[in-house]
Design a protein around this motif. Structure first.
Motif, mmCIF file in Angstrom:
data_model
loop_
_atom_site.group_PDB
_atom_site.id
_atom_site.type_symbol
_atom_site.label_atom_id
_atom_site.label_comp_id
_atom_site.label_asym_id
_atom_site.label_seq_id
_atom_site.Cartn_x
_atom_site.Cartn_y
_atom_site.Cartn_z
ATOM 1 N N ALA A 193 0.827 -1.203 0.000
ATOM 2 C CA ALA A 193 0.000 0.000 0.000
ATOM 3 C C ALA A 193 0.862 1.255 0.000
ATOM 4 O O ALA A 193 0.572 2.228 -0.712
ATOM 5 N N ASN A 194 1.934 1.261 0.783
ATOM 6 C CA ASN A 194 2.809 2.427 0.828
ATOM 7 C C ASN A 194 3.517 2.657 -0.508
ATOM 8 O O ASN A 194 3.741 3.803 -0.916
ATOM 9 N N GLY A 229 7.811 11.837 2.109
ATOM 10 C CA GLY A 229 7.105 11.201 3.222
ATOM 11 C C GLY A 229 6.723 9.769 2.924
ATOM 12 O O GLY A 229 6.926 8.869 3.762
ATOM 13 N N PHE A 230 6.185 9.511 1.747
ATOM 14 C CA PHE A 230 5.789 8.148 1.407
ATOM 15 C C PHE A 230 7.008 7.249 1.209
ATOM 16 O O PHE A 230 6.940 6.042 1.484
ATOM 17 N N ALA A 231 8.113 7.817 0.720
ATOM 18 C CA ALA A 231 9.338 7.029 0.621
ATOM 19 C C ALA A 231 9.799 6.595 2.013
ATOM 20 O O ALA A 231 10.196 5.438 2.222
ATOM 21 N N ALA A 236 9.967 2.499 6.408
ATOM 22 C CA ALA A 236 9.545 2.107 7.754
ATOM 23 C C ALA A 236 8.807 0.775 7.740
ATOM 24 O O ALA A 236 9.040 -0.092 8.598
ATOM 25 N N SER A 237 7.916 0.585 6.763
ATOM 26 C CA SER A 237 7.176 -0.679 6.700
ATOM 27 C C SER A 237 8.100 -1.833 6.314
ATOM 28 O O SER A 237 7.939 -2.963 6.810
ATOM 29 N N CYS A 268 -6.370 1.911 0.942
ATOM 30 C CA CYS A 268 -5.393 2.221 -0.091
ATOM 31 C C CYS A 268 -5.380 1.150 -1.175
ATOM 32 O O CYS A 268 -5.333 1.473 -2.368
ATOM 33 N N LEU A 269 -5.425 -0.116 -0.787
ATOM 34 C CA LEU A 269 -5.422 -1.196 -1.771
ATOM 35 C C LEU A 269 -6.671 -1.145 -2.647
ATOM 36 O O LEU A 269 -6.602 -1.362 -3.866
ATOM 37 N N ILE A 270 -7.814 -0.845 -2.019
ATOM 38 C CA ILE A 270 -9.061 -0.767 -2.798
ATOM 39 C C ILE A 270 -9.012 0.408 -3.773
ATOM 40 O O ILE A 270 -9.246 0.255 -4.973
ATOM 41 N N SER A 271 -8.710 1.593 -3.261
ATOM 42 C CA SER A 271 -8.722 2.781 -4.119
ATOM 43 C C SER A 271 -7.590 2.740 -5.139
ATOM 44 O O SER A 271 -7.786 3.104 -6.311
#
Length: 685
Positions: A193-194, A229-231, A236-237, A268-271
C-alpha cells in the motif's frame, strides 16, 4: 491496533519533538492573528490614525512654495494656437485664464495640505510609535508566513506521524497482531500500500509538471514533501517487515491475519487498484492533495488529538469521577453518568474517536473499580464520545457549516442540544432498563453530600486555571471561547493545567495518587501518544477521502434518483447510506463525500438541511458503533487492551451477554436515529 507502548527514554523525542514543535507553531500562528487584531485596535486607541502610521510616510513630490503667477503665465503660454484644429476639437483653445488660475490655486492648496499631513505624520512617528510598529508588522509577517506554511506543516505532520505509527505498530486495524503470520501479512500489505501511495504521488507530480497550466513553486514543494514522506513510510514498513518482534506467537490463521491489516491499508489497496484499473494511477495522490484545501481543519484535528492526550496526562478525569464516588452508584448508573459527563469534553475534542483515545482508559478503569461488568464498561467506553458531537463547539459541526451554506453553526448547535437530550435519555433507558443487573440504591445523602463537597475542592484550582486562560484571551485579545477559537485555546488551557500540576501535585498529592513525574515528562508522554494517534487517524482520514473519490468517480450515487417524490422514501435511503458511510469512513472524510453527493439529493427531496445534517451526525455515530468495523470499539480496545476484551468475550452465558458491549450501544443509537430521522417529517413533510 496499537503495538507496544513507547519506551520512556529520550529517544522518542526524535519523532515527538518535531511533532510538538509543529503543533505549537500551529497554535502560535493562529494566536498571532488574534494578537495582531488586538494590536491594531490598541494602536488606534493610542495614536489616532495609526493605520496611516503603519507604513513610512512618503513626502509629496509637489512644490508647496510654487509661484502662482509664474505658473499661470507658463500655463497660458503653453496654450495651443487658436487656429490649431486639434486644440479646437479638444476645447483647449477656449481656456479661460480665470479657470486656469482657479485650478492652479486648488492644486497648490492640495499640495500644501499634503505637505502638512506629511509633516504631521512625521511628528507622530515618535520612537515609541516606531517600536510598536516594528512589533506589529513583525506579527503581521508572522501571520502571513503561518498562512502560507499551513499546507507544508500538515504534510510534514501527517508523514512524520504516519512513519511513527508504522514503527510503533499503532495503526488502526480490526484486531491486534498476535502471531507471526498476522505480522507478516499485515506489514507485507502495508508495504504494498505504501508503494502504491509513493507511486501515485510520483505520477501525480509528473502529470502536474506536464500540464500546460504550469505549477507554482509552492505546489511543487508539496509534491516533493508527499513523495519524501511516502518514501520514508515505505522504508519504515520494510524495516518492520524484516525486524519481526520476539513477542509474537508462531503460526496463525490467514483469515485472522487479514483482520490485523490496518484500515488505511485496506482503503489504499481498494482505491489504488480501482484507479489503476480505470487508468488514473495518480488518483490517490490527487485526493490526498485535496486535504490541502482544508489544511486548517486537518491541523485542528491534530490539535484536538494533542489536547486529548494532554488531558489523559492530567488528574482532571479522575477527580471528576471522585465527585460522584461518594454516592456509591450502581455500575449501570455510573456508566450513564460517565457517558453524559463525557459529552462536554467530547464536544471540545472535536470527534468521538479522539475522546475515546484520550479518556477511554480512565472511564473503563473507574467503571471496573465501581464493580461494572467488563461488557458494560467497554460499552460505556466506546459510547463515551458519541453523544457530544452535536454540542458546541464540536469541530465536525463547524466543518459541516463551512462546507454547506444551507446551514449555520447556530442552527446545528441549537437543534443539537435537543438531539443530545434524546440520545442521552435513550441511553439511560436502555442501560437502566434492559441491562441493569444490580439494585438501584444510593448512599444516604447525609453521607454523600459532605464527601462530594470535599471532592469538589480539588477541582476548584482546575476551574480557576481554565477560567484564567479564557479570561486572559477575552480581556487581552478580545477572543471568546467558541467553536472557532477552541482549537487554539484548548492546547493553551491543557498546557496551563499541566503546569499547575507540575507546580502543585508534588506538594499536594491525593491519598493513593502516584508521584507526579514533572511537566517535561507529561508533555513528552502526551506528545508521544499524539504522534502515533495523529499518524493513525490522519492517514486513515486521508485514505477515507480517497475512498470517497472512488465512490464519486464510479458514479455510484448517480445510480440513485437525484430527487424523490416522497421525503419519507428519501430519508429511508439517506439513513441506510449514512450508516454505511459511518461504518467504513472517518467522520471528516465522510462529511466531505456527503456534501458532494448525498446532500443535494436530500435537499431536492424536501428534507430540511438542518434536519438532514442532524440525521447525518447520529447516523455516523451509529456507524462508528456498528460491525464489521465499529471504529469506536476498535479505539476502545486500543486504549483498554486486547486482554480485557478477550476476557469480556468469555463472560456471560447468552449471546447477548457475551456481546453486550456491541448490542447495547446499537439499541440506544439505533432508536435515536429512527426518532431523529422520521419524527420531524411528521411536522413538515
Amino acid at each position: 491496533m496499537a503495538g507496544p507502548a513507547f519506551r520512556r527514554t529520550g529517544l522518542e523525542w526524535f519523532s515527538s519533538l518535531p511533532a510538538c514543535l509543529l503543533l505549537l507553531s500551529v497554535v502560535l500562528f493562529s494566536t498571532s492573528s488574534d494578537i495582531h487584531n488586538r494590536m491594531l485596535q490598541l494602536g488606534e486607541q493610542l495614536w489616532s490614525g495609526y493605520y496611516k502610521l503603519r507604513m513610512e510616510p512618503v513626502a509629496p513630490s509637489c512644490d508647496p512654495n510654487r509661484d502662482l503667477e509664474a505658473a499661470l503665465a507658463a500655463e497660458l503660454a503653453a496654450a495651443p494656437a487658436p487656429d490649431d484644429p486639434m486644440a479646437a476639437l479638444l476645447g483647449a483653445a477656449d481656456r479661460n485664464p480665470a479657470d486656469v488660475r482657479l485650478a492652479l490655486e486648488r492644486a497648490l492648496a492640495d499640495c500644501r495640505e499634503a505637505h502638512l499631513g506629511y509633516q504631521a505624520l512625521q511628528a507622530q512617528l515618535t520612537p515609541g510609535v516606531r517600536a510598536y510598529r516594528a512589533v506589529e508588522l513583525f506579527v503581521a509577517d508572522l501571520i502571513a508566513f503561518g498562512l502560507s506554511a499551513q499546507k507544508r506543516i500538515l504534510v510534514i505532520l501527517v508523514m512524520l506521524c504516519a512513519v511513527t505509527a508504522t514503527l510503533t505498530r499503532h495503526h488502526i486495524a480490526m484486531r491486534a497482531m498476535e502471531t507471526r503470520l498476522d505480522y507478516t501479512v499485515s506489514h507485507t500489505l502495508q508495504t504494498i500500500a505504501n508503494v502504491m501511495l509513493l507511486g501515485s504521488s510520483v505520477i501525480f507530480r509528473h502529470a502536474s509538471l506536464a500540464a500546460d497550466t504550469g505549477i507554482t513553486s509552492e505546489a511543487l514543494l508539496l509534491h516533493d514533501l508527499w513523495i519524501l514522506g511516502f518514501a520514508a513510510l515505505v522504508l519504515a514498513s520494510l524495516y518492520r517487515l524484516i525486524r519481526v518482534p520476539d513477542d509474537l506467537r508462531p503460526g496463525g490463521s490467514l483469515n485472522q491475519a487479514l483482520l490485523a491489516v490496518p484500515l488505511y491499508t485496506v482503503m489504499c489497496l481498494i482505491s489504488g487498484t480501482y484507479f489503476a484499473v480505470i487508468g488514473h494511477a495518480s488518483g490517490i495522490g490527487i485526493y490526498l492533495g485535496k486535504m490541502m484545501e482544508l489544511a486548517d481543519m486537518f491541523l485542528n484535528v491534530g490539535l484536538y488529538v494533542w489536547v486529548g492526550m494532554m488531558l489523559k496526562q492530567t488528574q482532571l478525569a479522575t477527580r471528576v469521577f471522585n465527585v460522584f464516588r461518594p454516592w456509591r452508584m450502581p455500575p449501570e448508573l455510573l456508566a450513564v453518568v460517565a457517558v453524559l459527563v463525557a459529552a462536554v469534553p467530547t464536544a471540545y475534542t472535536g470527534a468521538s474517536g479522539i475522546f475515546v483515545i484520550a479518556a477511554g482508559a480512565v472511564i473503563y478503569a473507574e467503571l471496573r473499580a465501581a464493580g461494572a461488568r467488563r461488557q458494560l464498561a467497554l460499552a460505556a467506553t466506546a459510547m463515551s464520545g458519541s453523544l457530544g458531537v452535536v454540542l458546541r463547539p464540536c469541530l465536525l459541526v463547524v466543518v459541516i457549516a463551512y462546507l454547506n451554506r444551507e446551514v449555520t453553526t447556530d442552527e446545528l448547535f441549537g437543534w443539537g442540544r435537543w438531539v443530545f437530550l434524546l440520545t442521552a435519555s435513550l441511553f439511560c433507558l436502555v442501560v437502566m432498563g434492559l441491562n441493569r443487573h444490580s439494585r438501584l440504591a444510593l448512599a444516604p445523602a447525609s453521607q454523600a453530600w459532605p464527601a462530594m463537597r470535599a471532592a469538589l475542592k480539588p477541582l476548584l484550582p482546575y476551574v480557576l486555571v481554565i477560567a484564567g486562560v479564557v479570561l486572559v484571551y477575552r480581556v487581552a485579545l478580545d477572543v471568546r471561547m467558541d467553536e472557532f477559537s477552541a482549537p487554539r485555546l484548548l492546547p493553551v488551557i491543557l498546557l496551563a493545567i499541566l503546569g499547575y500540576e507540575h507546580v502543585c501535585r508534588g506538594r499536594q498529592r491525593e491519598p493513593g495518587e502516584s508521584r507526579h513525574q514533572g511537566l517535561e515528562w507529561s508533555l513528552r508522554s502526551a506528545t508521544n501518544d499524539t504522534t502515533a494517534e495523529i499518524g493513525a487517524l490522519l492517514l486513515l482520514l486521508g485514505l477515507s477521502v480517497s475512498i470517497g473519490g472512488v465512490i464519486e468517480r464510479s458514479h455510484l450515487m448517480q445510480s440513485f434518483p437525484q430527487a424523490f417524490d416522497s421525503a419519507w422514501s428519501a430519508m429511508l435511503l439517506m439513513v441506510l447510506i449514512l450508516v454505511v458511510l459511518g461504518m467504513i469512513m472517518d467522520a471528516f472524510g465522510a462529511v466531505i463525500l456527503v456534501t458532494a453527493t448525498v446532500a443535494s439529493i436530500a435537499y431536492a427531496s424536501g428534507i430540511h438541511p438542518v434536519h438532514f445534517w442532524m440525521v447525518t451526525l447520529v447516523a455516523f455515530e451509529l456507524g462508528y458503533l456498528s460491525p464489521p468495523v465499529a471504529l469506536n470499539h476498535l479505539l476502545a480496545r486500543q486504549v483498554v487492551g486486547e486482554a480485557e476484551v478477550s476476557a469480556a468475550l468469555r463472560e456471560g452465558e447468552s449471546f447477548y451477554q457475551r456481546h453486550e458491549r456491541i448490542i447495547m450501544p446499537l439499541i440506544a443509537m439505533g432508536l435515536a436515529l429512527l426518532l431523529v430521522a422520521f419524527v420531524p417529517l411528521l411536522f413538515y413533510a
